[in-house]
Design an enzyme around this catalytic site. Structure first.
Site, short mmCIF file in Angstrom:
data_model
loop_
_atom_site.label_atom_id
_atom_site.label_comp_id
_atom_site.label_asym_id
_atom_site.label_seq_id
_atom_site.Cartn_x
_atom_site.Cartn_y
_atom_site.Cartn_z
N HIS B 44 16.76 7.29 49.67
CA HIS B 44 16.27 6.11 50.39
C HIS B 44 14.78 5.89 50.14
CE1 HIS B 44 20.17 5.89 52.30
NE2 HIS B 44 19.80 4.78 52.91
N LYS B 115 27.92 9.13 59.13
CA LYS B 115 28.45 9.61 60.41
C LYS B 115 27.42 9.46 61.50
CE LYS B 115 27.26 14.56 60.09
NZ LYS B 115 26.47 14.87 61.27
#
Lengths: 293, 189
Positions: B44, B115
């Site tokens: 990222h 998640k």
């Protein structure tokens, strides 16, 4: 002449392999129970896929979670066990071997250079706890802790005036704040008392108990039951998607504290709870405890 | 409390259309096929870094209407250099919350798989959804991976943090947990 060094390496590799690939029986039983009382369809579905995934681990002999965790070893070294100061280098060799063989994910990142060092050992690793005990045995508990659950672990210094009364609401809030991040339903290891470091150590060690086995002290047992009840009323549920079961078990340990300090250390462990135990005798015999599904 | 009752079970192939994403509702279950990209903390950071190393160009093609999977797999390379992924469950998505708006916008992503859910991501404005995979379900995921197409930044980030380009078939079940209409199955995000 038994090559004890090789024996210890084999035993630790086998524990790391079993912990990473083979779910424990007590975990499977707790999850089956959680499914039987679950009211949310989403949660029941998630739990059933968790079980399927753990069954694949056994069948395919592969790590059933990709985060094979930070390796923790809790060692009891007997006075008459012949290996002494070279134990740490033997442990390191075992971890190098298991990382390739199992395989385990290389999980050590240097915080200064921010580079992955490519293995699971190095300075301060594994998280090693050695106690000296009587007898001629070497006992090792291997615990794998994933980053998601370890990240939620905290120590609080509560006001001794209110200490005991603050524990349940404190832990409840931590479970709510953690949400789905630690892979609930989780296991909570809680330390009360000690210093900042011993408090977290006993919290972590409490995870080694059979799942849901209560503390023998009646007041602590009552605390464990209250924390379990309250945290399961939060509605956080499996993976934070809502549901009846957020916590599978609560283990609390205590040790004496300073008059001015009331540490409460809470260690989160994900539902997978990867743990294996081995006993190695001075004559080279070794046996992994049969805790597995 | 949301339940799956009455919700749809859908199969989709990457690249995903805007129409398909807008029609998804929290609680729907999805199985995805096609090429997806794993990316967590380090990826990222690099995707948003102003200096380019050439990989970003390839990422732009891969991620347009595509999917990032928050995952750091266990991977093994054989003697001839081919990578195999052995375990590939999701990592905690919350760590990427602060940068995900920018990543989704810059690359035109349609879905994030992970998640635990994310905070502060403007799914509606971005026309993207959050898909929750079962925490720890590394072998369910592994068995849905057909092959490793490529891997980027592995020298620098190591296997858990590299960007793995993987081809999946019926990867799931993925629960739509945060949709474009502001529906959200999590209590804490």
């Amino acid at each position: 002449m038994v090559d004890l060094k090789k024996t210890i390496i084999d035993a630790i590799v086998q524990c790391l392999r079993l912990a990473a690939t083979h779910a424990r029986k007590d975990v499977m039983e707790k999850i089956a129970h959680a499914m039987s009382i679950e009211e949310s369809d989403v949660a029941r579905e998630q739990l059933s896929w968790m079980v399927k995934n753990m069954e694949l681990g056994i069948k395919q002999s592969l790590p059933y979670c990709q985060d094979t965790g930070s390796i923790h070893l809790f060692i009891k070294l007997g006075d008459d066990f012949p290996v002494r100061s070279d134990l740490e280098s033997i442990v390191e060799a075992a971890i190098v071997k298991a990382t390739t063989l199992v395989p385990l994910r290389p999980n050590t990142v240097d915080p200064v250079s921010e580079r992955n060092l490519g293995g699971n050992g190095g300075p301060c690793l594994p998280d090693l706890d050695i106690s000296l005990v009587g007898g001629d045995e070497l006992e090792i508990d291997v615990l794998l802790k994933g980053g998601g659950s370890e990240n939620m672990s905290l120590i609080h210094m509560v006001n001794p005036l209110r200490g005991w009364d603050d524990i349940v609401p404190l832990v409840e809030q931590m479970v709510v704040d953690a949400g789905g991040k630690p892979c609930p339903p989780v296991i909570l290891g809680i330390g009360i008392g000690g210093t900042a470091s011993t408090c977290m150590k006993i919290a972590k060690k409490s995870l080694l108990r059979p799942l849901g086995k209560h503390n023998e002290d009646e007041k602590i047992r009552d605390l464990e039951e209250r924390i379990l009840k309250h945290t399961n009323q939060t509605g956080i549920g499996t993976m934070g998607l809502g549901g009846t079961t957020t916590v599978l078990a609560v283990h609390v340990e205590s040790c004496p504290r300073h008059p001015a300090s009331f540490p409460v250390g809470v260690v989160f462990q994900c539902y997978a709870h990867r743990h294996a135990h081995v006993t190695i005798r001075a004559n080279g015999d070794w046996k992994v405890r049969d805790d597995f599904a | 409390m949301s339940t799956a009752t009455g919700k749809k079970v859908l199969h989709a192939t990457v690249p995903l259309s805007s129409e398909f994403i807008w029609n998804l509702r929290a609680g729907d279950t999805l199985f995805i096929s096609g090429t997806i990209v794993t990316g967590r903390d380090a990826v990222h950071g690099r995707l948003l870094h102003p200096s380019r190393d050439g990989v970003q160009d390839r990422m732009e093609a891969l991620l347009k209407d595509g999917v990032i999977y928050h995952c750091g797999p266990v991977a093994r390379q054989n003697d001839v250099g081919t990578w195999e992924i052995l375990a590939a469950g999701p990592t905690t998505s919350a760590r990427m919350s602060s940068v995900e708006n920018d990543v989704i916008k810059k690359y035109g992503l349609k879905a994030i798989i992970g998640k635990g859910g994310m905070s502060g991501v403007r799914w509606g404005d971005l026309g993207a959804v959050y898909l929750a995979f079962i925490g720890g379900a590394a072998l369910i995921a592994k068995n849905a991976i057909q092959r490793v197409v490529d891997v980027y930044w592995i020298e620098e980030f190591g296997t858990p943090e590299a960007a793995w380009i993987i081809e999946v078939k019926d990867f799931g079940p993925l629960i739509v947990a945060q949709d474009t209409r502001g529906n959200n199955l999590y209590m804490t995000h």
